[in-house]
Design a protein around this motif. Sequence first.
Motif, PDB file in Angstrom:
ATOM      1  N   GLY A 105       0.829  -1.211   0.000  1.00 54.47           N
ATOM      2  CA  GLY A 105       0.000   0.000   0.000  1.00 54.47           C
ATOM      3  C   GLY A 105       0.856   1.251   0.000  1.00 54.47           C
ATOM      4  O   GLY A 105       0.619   2.198  -0.768  1.00 54.47           O
ATOM      5  N   ALA A 106       1.895   1.256   0.849  1.00 50.05           N
ATOM      6  CA  ALA A 106       2.774   2.432   0.931  1.00 50.05           C
ATOM      7  C   ALA A 106       3.517   2.646  -0.385  1.00 50.05           C
ATOM      8  O   ALA A 106       3.726   3.794  -0.806  1.00 50.05           O
ATOM      9  N   ALA A 107       3.903   1.543  -1.033  1.00 53.39           N
ATOM     10  CA  ALA A 107       4.642   1.667  -2.300  1.00 53.39           C
ATOM     11  C   ALA A 107       3.785   2.350  -3.368  1.00 53.39           C
ATOM     12  O   ALA A 107       4.295   3.065  -4.226  1.00 53.39           O
ATOM     13  N   SER A 108       2.489   2.135  -3.317  1.00 54.33           N
ATOM     14  CA  SER A 108       1.602   2.757  -4.311  1.00 54.33           C
ATOM     15  C   SER A 108       1.378   4.241  -4.039  1.00 54.33           C
ATOM     16  O   SER A 108       0.799   4.945  -4.856  1.00 54.33           O
ATOM     17  N   VAL A 109       1.813   4.722  -2.863  1.00 52.47           N
ATOM     18  CA  VAL A 109       1.697   6.152  -2.537  1.00 52.47           C
ATOM     19  C   VAL A 109       3.055   6.847  -2.691  1.00 52.47           C
ATOM     20  O   VAL A 109       3.154   7.931  -3.254  1.00 52.47           O
ATOM     21  N   ASP A 110       4.092   6.169  -2.171  1.00 49.99           N
ATOM     22  CA  ASP A 110       5.464   6.643  -2.347  1.00 49.99           C
ATOM     23  C   ASP A 110       5.766   7.963  -1.642  1.00 49.99           C
ATOM     24  O   ASP A 110       6.190   8.942  -2.271  1.00 49.99           O
ATOM     25  N   ILE A 111       5.559   8.004  -0.335  1.00 50.33           N
ATOM     26  CA  ILE A 111       6.087   9.095   0.483  1.00 50.33           C
ATOM     27  C   ILE A 111       7.238   8.509   1.323  1.00 50.33           C
ATOM     28  O   ILE A 111       7.434   7.289   1.322  1.00 50.33           O
ATOM     29  N   PRO A 112       8.007   9.311   2.045  1.00 46.96           N
ATOM     30  CA  PRO A 112       9.037   8.736   2.913  1.00 46.96           C
ATOM     31  C   PRO A 112       8.416   7.701   3.863  1.00 46.96           C
ATOM     32  O   PRO A 112       7.424   7.994   4.555  1.00 46.96           O
ATOM     33  N   THR A 113       8.997   6.518   3.861  1.00 44.33           N
ATOM     34  CA  THR A 113       8.393   5.368   4.565  1.00 44.33           C
ATOM     35  C   THR A 113       9.482   4.543   5.225  1.00 44.33           C
ATOM     36  O   THR A 113      10.530   4.294   4.635  1.00 44.33           O
ATOM     37  N   ILE A 114       9.220   4.120   6.430  1.00 49.01           N
ATOM     38  CA  ILE A 114      10.169   3.256   7.140  1.00 49.01           C
ATOM     39  C   ILE A 114       9.376   2.191   7.897  1.00 49.01           C
ATOM     40  O   ILE A 114       8.225   2.426   8.271  1.00 49.01           O
ATOM     41  N   PHE A 115       9.987   1.051   8.093  1.00 50.15           N
ATOM     42  CA  PHE A 115       9.271  -0.098   8.665  1.00 50.15           C
ATOM     43  C   PHE A 115       9.822  -0.461  10.039  1.00 50.15           C
ATOM     44  O   PHE A 115      11.026  -0.438  10.272  1.00 50.15           O
ATOM     45  N   VAL A 116       8.917  -0.798  10.947  1.00 50.97           N
ATOM     46  CA  VAL A 116       9.307  -1.431  12.218  1.00 50.97           C
ATOM     47  C   VAL A 116       8.561  -2.767  12.312  1.00 50.97           C
ATOM     48  O   VAL A 116       7.328  -2.792  12.262  1.00 50.97           O
ATOM     49  N   SER A 117       9.313  -3.836  12.421  1.00 54.40           N
ATOM     50  CA  SER A 117       8.668  -5.142  12.592  1.00 54.40           C
ATOM     51  C   SER A 117       8.385  -5.374  14.075  1.00 54.40           C
ATOM     52  O   SER A 117       9.015  -4.758  14.939  1.00 54.40           O
ATOM     53  N   GLY A 118       7.458  -6.302  14.320  1.00 52.22           N
ATOM     54  CA  GLY A 118       7.067  -6.559  15.712  1.00 52.22           C
ATOM     55  C   GLY A 118       8.067  -7.391  16.478  1.00 52.22           C
ATOM     56  O   GLY A 118       8.120  -7.366  17.706  1.00 52.22           O
ATOM     57  N   GLY A 119       8.884  -8.168  15.742  1.00 48.40           N
ATOM     58  CA  GLY A 119       9.875  -9.022  16.387  1.00 48.40           C
ATOM     59  C   GLY A 119       9.331 -10.403  16.703  1.00 48.40           C
ATOM     60  O   GLY A 119       8.125 -10.581  16.947  1.00 48.40           O
ATOM     61  N   PRO A 120      10.233 -11.382  16.713  1.00 46.14           N
ATOM     62  CA  PRO A 120       9.805 -12.759  16.985  1.00 46.14           C
ATOM     63  C   PRO A 120       9.544 -12.998  18.473  1.00 46.14           C
ATOM     64  O   PRO A 120      10.026 -12.271  19.336  1.00 46.14           O
TER      65      PRO A 120
END
Length: 570
Positions: free
Chosen positions: A131-146
């Motif tokens: 979804g974010a790729a189709s908008v293309d603003i500055p984007t960063i990811f945080v995963s929840g962790g195992p």
Amino acid sequence: MSKKLRSRDWFGREGKDGFIYRAWMKNQGYPPDEFEGKPVIGICNTWSELTPCNGHFRDLAESVKRGVWEAGGFPLEFPVMSLGETIIKPTAMLFRNLASMDAEESIRGNPIDGVVLLGGCDKTTPSILMGAASVDIPTIFVSGGPMLNGNFRGRKIATSDIWRFSEAYRKGDMNKADMLEGEAAMCRSSGHCAVMGTASTMACMVESLGVSLPTNAAIPAADSRRKVLAHMTGRRIVDMVNEDLRLSKVLTRKAFENAIMVNAAIGGSTNFVVHLLAIAGRIGVKLDLEDFDHLSNNIPLLANIQPSGKYMMEEFYYAGGLPVVMKELLSKIHKDIVTVTGQTVEENVKDAVCYDDEIIATLKKPFKTESGLAVVKGNLAKDGAIIKPSAATPELMVHKGKAVVFETIEDFHAKINDPDLPVDKDSVLVLKNVGPKGYPGMAEVGNMGMPKKLLDAGVTDMVRISDGRMSGTAFGTVFLHTSPEAAAGGVLALVKDGDLIEVDVPKRKIHLHVSDQELEERRKNWKPYDLKYGRGYVQLYIDHVQQANLGADLDFLSGGSGDEVKRDSH
Ligand code: FES
């Protein structure tokens, strides 16, 4: 700052419109200076109590907010559709594209200058990144962790043990009380599956694509350093907005190539393929199924993590985590491309240290030479099928056997334990109508359980072929994602009991030994599996989903629409 903040189109307006945009926000207690040109950072949260793997995300979002405030941004958290892999029916994958639409429109339609994506459980990561790729603003990811390692009566366990436990239960080697104790022992902390299943594969994917801070993939959910990473991510996104470091500057073809090579080295899930293809399609990078094969060809398995190896994500983190793997691969991956840190891949990982070479091996002395994903083609899979050799039995990589066919997953369940089923250890199990259209939603049933009578006889693996997917925590000699799928009229639909099937992974071949003429005859009598749902999202999905070799995205969702809101009703 080189560009006007997009949030100024809301909060920076004069007169009635600006009054409305600001006034309703102020009911949450924000002082006026929050609206005076600070970067607005959306925190796209897939928290849900129905997605247990993401159940700690409210806390994680608070850590992100602290970092955003500190860096001079204005954080606003918003929910999007969340998909709990173990809970939602009929399969989370059916709704990945729907969740991506939610994320895309939520990001575009709101006064957001940069976005922090919070994902964890399998589909929550690709959906929001698509979804974010189709908008293309500055984007960063945080995963929840195992999750932390499971512990069952002093023995380390993780999600892969579900298959071992259930087979033991079927054989009578475990009783019900043992099973209940096993449930509690396996999932003893917050976080997603503790092995290199799909969730951890997705977390490694975002880190290797360069869209998260280094070490994001493996820090356990319950480790306080996960919150520190979220906090630092909050700080970083504000700078990314100031630098106008958009997703398209990070998600280049080279970044996708890096992700494929890293995925091979860690023994990542087969689900990686459909998700990466879909993300590439959204950002406009051309990626083919063959890329997964040839790019992972010379990459050995470096991470000794279940289901391909012995250890779990918690131990992977203590050994140094993904930065160590990427440092070891610097001679093979693209090391000079920019990531969300604003630094190159090499700069990000050059100081990584391996603290346990039994868990993260070197290129010189890899854990296994065979890794990655092999793409096989032939009359049975014109557009390809995939197999994960590191999770398969080496002796079955070249095999010929007679087909035992199941038309649907229900047919499979009805027959698989029938003592009269004509099946032996050399048979090839074929499961139809579990693909993107056929299930619908491409169910994770491709690693169909073994017939009880063979299990009882001590057989532990056999060749299995389907148009479905397999859980990232599963293993076996399993050919998946057969394209075109049976429901789309692929040759898989025409296989009959007793047909001879040949697989040859070294030669990348999968062949049904039935003449073209005979197949044409069979096609005349073939009736498509009933795909009529009649209404709603599921019918929309069936009508528009593309095949697995194209990422199983909806055809009208490929590409992006940018961040511009075309109409303004105020
Ligand atoms: Fe959520 Fe495995 S079920 S990550």
